[in-house]
Design a protein around this motif. Sequence first.
Motif, PDB file in Angstrom:
ATOM      1  N   PRO A 103     -20.329   0.597  17.825  1.00  0.00           N
ATOM      2  CA  PRO A 103     -20.527  -0.276  16.663  1.00  0.00           C
ATOM      3  C   PRO A 103     -21.998  -0.656  16.460  1.00  0.00           C
ATOM      4  CG  PRO A 103     -18.641  -1.020  17.949  1.00  0.00           C
ATOM      5  CD  PRO A 103     -19.272   0.077  18.736  1.00  0.00           C
ATOM      6  N   ALA A 104     -22.730  -0.891  17.560  1.00  0.00           N
ATOM      7  CA  ALA A 104     -24.140  -1.283  17.427  1.00  0.00           C
ATOM      8  C   ALA A 104     -24.974  -0.155  16.837  1.00  0.00           C
ATOM      9  CB  ALA A 104     -24.687  -1.708  18.793  1.00  0.00           C
ATOM     10  N   GLY A 105     -24.761   1.063  17.328  1.00  0.00           N
ATOM     11  CA  GLY A 105     -25.546   2.202  16.861  1.00  0.00           C
ATOM     12  C   GLY A 105     -25.280   2.532  15.404  1.00  0.00           C
TER      13      GLY A 105
ATOM     14  N   VAL B  57     -20.512  13.811  24.367  1.00  0.00           N
ATOM     15  CA  VAL B  57     -19.047  13.832  24.463  1.00  0.00           C
ATOM     16  C   VAL B  57     -18.413  12.469  24.192  1.00  0.00           C
ATOM     17  CG1 VAL B  57     -18.898  15.788  26.054  1.00  0.00           C
ATOM     18  CG2 VAL B  57     -19.163  13.486  26.964  1.00  0.00           C
ATOM     19  N   THR B  58     -19.234  11.461  23.921  1.00  0.00           N
ATOM     20  CA  THR B  58     -18.684  10.101  23.834  1.00  0.00           C
ATOM     21  C   THR B  58     -18.993   9.435  22.497  1.00  0.00           C
ATOM     22  OG1 THR B  58     -20.671   9.336  24.941  1.00  0.00           O
ATOM     23  CG2 THR B  58     -18.719   9.671  26.320  1.00  0.00           C
ATOM     24  N   ALA B  59     -19.148  10.243  21.428  1.00  0.00           N
ATOM     25  CA  ALA B  59     -19.462   9.662  20.120  1.00  0.00           C
ATOM     26  C   ALA B  59     -18.416   8.625  19.733  1.00  0.00           C
ATOM     27  CB  ALA B  59     -19.530  10.765  19.062  1.00  0.00           C
TER      28      ALA B  59
ATOM     29  N   ASP C 296     -27.002  13.957  23.938  1.00  0.00           N
ATOM     30  CA  ASP C 296     -27.505  12.813  24.712  1.00  0.00           C
ATOM     31  C   ASP C 296     -29.026  12.771  24.664  1.00  0.00           C
ATOM     32  OD1 ASP C 296     -24.956  12.050  25.792  1.00  0.00           O
ATOM     33  OD2 ASP C 296     -25.085  13.821  27.075  1.00  0.00           O
ATOM     34  N   ILE C 297     -29.572  11.597  24.780  1.00  0.00           N
ATOM     35  CA  ILE C 297     -30.996  11.460  25.100  1.00  0.00           C
ATOM     36  C   ILE C 297     -31.082  11.367  26.624  1.00  0.00           C
ATOM     37  CG2 ILE C 297     -32.974   9.904  24.988  1.00  0.00           C
ATOM     38  CD1 ILE C 297     -32.582  11.510  22.427  1.00  0.00           C
ATOM     39  N   THR C 298     -31.891  12.209  27.200  1.00  0.00           N
ATOM     40  CA  THR C 298     -31.946  12.277  28.662  1.00  0.00           C
ATOM     41  C   THR C 298     -33.228  11.703  29.241  1.00  0.00           C
ATOM     42  OG1 THR C 298     -32.826  14.509  28.511  1.00  0.00           O
ATOM     43  CG2 THR C 298     -30.429  14.291  28.776  1.00  0.00           C
TER      44      THR C 298
ATOM     45  N   GLU D 174      -7.794  -6.013  16.695  1.00  0.00           N
ATOM     46  CA  GLU D 174      -7.195  -7.056  15.848  1.00  0.00           C
ATOM     47  C   GLU D 174      -8.201  -8.048  15.303  1.00  0.00           C
ATOM     48  OE1 GLU D 174      -4.290  -8.674  18.609  1.00  0.00           O
ATOM     49  OE2 GLU D 174      -2.707  -7.620  17.514  1.00  0.00           O
ATOM     50  N   ASN D 175      -9.430  -8.032  15.871  1.00  0.00           N
ATOM     51  CA  ASN D 175     -10.370  -9.117  15.549  1.00  0.00           C
ATOM     52  C   ASN D 175     -11.545  -8.661  14.710  1.00  0.00           C
ATOM     53  OD1 ASN D 175     -11.400  -7.550  17.589  1.00  0.00           O
ATOM     54  ND2 ASN D 175     -12.403  -9.230  18.663  1.00  0.00           N
ATOM     55  N   PHE D 176     -11.497  -7.439  14.131  1.00  0.00           N
ATOM     56  CA  PHE D 176     -12.641  -6.996  13.342  1.00  0.00           C
ATOM     57  C   PHE D 176     -12.510  -7.524  11.928  1.00  0.00           C
ATOM     58  CE2 PHE D 176     -15.675  -4.231  11.312  1.00  0.00           C
ATOM     59  CZ  PHE D 176     -16.652  -4.130  12.276  1.00  0.00           C
TER      60      PHE D 176
HETATM   61  C1  FAD Z   1     -10.377  -0.652  26.371  1.00  0.00           C
HETATM   62  C2  FAD Z   1     -11.278  -1.500  25.510  1.00  0.00           C
HETATM   63  C3  FAD Z   1     -10.726  -2.244  24.479  1.00  0.00           C
HETATM   64  C4  FAD Z   1     -11.537  -3.034  23.656  1.00  0.00           C
HETATM   65  N1  FAD Z   1     -10.958  -3.708  22.628  1.00  0.00           N
HETATM   66  C5  FAD Z   1     -11.713  -4.477  21.822  1.00  0.00           C
HETATM   67  C6  FAD Z   1     -11.143  -5.188  20.721  1.00  0.00           C
HETATM   68  O1  FAD Z   1      -9.948  -5.126  20.474  1.00  0.00           O
HETATM   69  N2  FAD Z   1     -11.958  -5.957  19.970  1.00  0.00           N
HETATM   70  C7  FAD Z   1     -13.301  -6.048  20.228  1.00  0.00           C
HETATM   71  O2  FAD Z   1     -14.000  -6.757  19.499  1.00  0.00           O
HETATM   72  N3  FAD Z   1     -13.882  -5.368  21.251  1.00  0.00           N
HETATM   73  C8  FAD Z   1     -13.127  -4.598  22.049  1.00  0.00           C
HETATM   74  N4  FAD Z   1     -13.703  -3.925  23.097  1.00  0.00           N
HETATM   75  C9  FAD Z   1     -15.146  -4.074  23.320  1.00  0.00           C
HETATM   76  C10 FAD Z   1     -15.924  -3.116  22.398  1.00  0.00           C
HETATM   77  O3  FAD Z   1     -15.467  -1.801  22.629  1.00  0.00           O
HETATM   78  C11 FAD Z   1     -17.411  -3.232  22.730  1.00  0.00           C
HETATM   79  O4  FAD Z   1     -17.822  -4.565  22.560  1.00  0.00           O
HETATM   80  C12 FAD Z   1     -18.229  -2.350  21.793  1.00  0.00           C
HETATM   81  O5  FAD Z   1     -17.759  -1.023  21.822  1.00  0.00           O
HETATM   82  C13 FAD Z   1     -19.694  -2.380  22.194  1.00  0.00           C
HETATM   83  O6  FAD Z   1     -20.376  -1.620  21.242  1.00  0.00           O
HETATM   84  P1  FAD Z   1     -21.769  -0.960  21.552  1.00  0.00           P
HETATM   85  O7  FAD Z   1     -22.183  -0.220  20.300  1.00  0.00           O
HETATM   86  O8  FAD Z   1     -22.697  -1.970  22.079  1.00  0.00           O
HETATM   87  O9  FAD Z   1     -21.560   0.072  22.759  1.00  0.00           O
HETATM   88  P2  FAD Z   1     -20.451   1.276  23.074  1.00  0.00           P
HETATM   89  O10 FAD Z   1     -19.277   1.117  22.192  1.00  0.00           O
HETATM   90  O11 FAD Z   1     -20.331   1.255  24.514  1.00  0.00           O
HETATM   91  O12 FAD Z   1     -21.249   2.531  22.565  1.00  0.00           O
HETATM   92  C14 FAD Z   1     -22.365   3.021  23.243  1.00  0.00           C
HETATM   93  C15 FAD Z   1     -22.559   4.461  22.813  1.00  0.00           C
HETATM   94  O13 FAD Z   1     -23.825   4.915  23.247  1.00  0.00           O
HETATM   95  C16 FAD Z   1     -23.700   6.235  23.691  1.00  0.00           C
HETATM   96  N5  FAD Z   1     -24.791   6.541  24.603  1.00  0.00           N
HETATM   97  C17 FAD Z   1     -25.079   5.922  25.762  1.00  0.00           C
HETATM   98  N6  FAD Z   1     -26.149   6.492  26.340  1.00  0.00           N
HETATM   99  C18 FAD Z   1     -26.534   7.491  25.495  1.00  0.00           C
HETATM  100  C19 FAD Z   1     -27.578   8.463  25.548  1.00  0.00           C
HETATM  101  N7  FAD Z   1     -28.437   8.518  26.566  1.00  0.00           N
HETATM  102  N8  FAD Z   1     -27.692   9.347  24.535  1.00  0.00           N
HETATM  103  C20 FAD Z   1     -26.834   9.275  23.467  1.00  0.00           C
HETATM  104  N9  FAD Z   1     -25.820   8.388  23.382  1.00  0.00           N
HETATM  105  C21 FAD Z   1     -25.688   7.520  24.389  1.00  0.00           C
HETATM  106  C22 FAD Z   1     -22.344   6.249  24.389  1.00  0.00           C
HETATM  107  O14 FAD Z   1     -21.912   7.556  24.493  1.00  0.00           O
HETATM  108  C23 FAD Z   1     -21.531   5.431  23.403  1.00  0.00           C
HETATM  109  O15 FAD Z   1     -21.029   6.260  22.392  1.00  0.00           O
HETATM  110  C24 FAD Z   1     -12.932  -3.098  23.910  1.00  0.00           C
HETATM  111  C25 FAD Z   1     -13.485  -2.330  24.937  1.00  0.00           C
HETATM  112  C26 FAD Z   1     -12.686  -1.526  25.718  1.00  0.00           C
HETATM  113  C27 FAD Z   1     -13.328  -0.688  26.813  1.00  0.00           C
END
Ligand code: FAD
Length: 136
Positions: free
Chosen positions: A18-20, A41-43, A87-89, A54-56
Amino acid sequence: MSVDYSKVHELVIVGSGPAGYTAGVYAARAQLSPVLYEGSVTAGGALMNTTEVENFPGFEHGIMGPDLMDQMRKQALRFGTQLVTDDITEMKLDGEIKTLVDGSGNTLKARAVILAMGSAYNIRNNSPMRMPQDWV
Ligand SMILES: Cc1cc2nc3c(=O)[nH]c(=O)nc-3n(C[C@H](O)[C@H](O)[C@H](O)COP(=O)(O)OP(=O)(O)OC[C@H]3O[C@@H](n4cnc5c(N)ncnc54)[C@H](O)[C@@H]3O)c2cc1C
């Protein structure tokens, strides 16, 4: 459209949770032509492994995590964020021009970098990114 590795980009975003994607939407709307690295692999980030969110705000009856992330991805694309599924490495973040290396060996230069990598990775400025065996 492929990434131009010869130019200095205004902004590179690392991470596609969500942040990205949010950073991508705002930066693209601000005409910064962001390049966003989604991960190889983790997009979509952590919500890709979630069932109902439920909270978005904006989804009265909730939305499935992968559907929410698909919407965010499409919104970032719609405004012109350039997505790279890699990935950024390695990063060097000091100085006016930052340098990043991706998993395919490409080197990018950028004036600014947004780190939106969630909590799964450990990165250190000025050093190669730690890879899976070293994640904390
Ligand atoms: C099982 C589970 C259920 C959840 N349910 C809820 C919910 O119902 N409601 C809620 O509000 N929150 C929920 N959360 C929390 C929510 O998922 C996180 O708060 C949110 O995803 C954080 O967003 P983010 O963008 O900071 O990081 P992430 O979602 O962790 O995304 C980070 C991304 O960066 C990528 N990345 C990392 N390093 C690199 C790199 N070197 N190069 C390229 N890409 C990279 C990763 O692959 C990933 O895709 C849940 C979390 C989990 C694990």
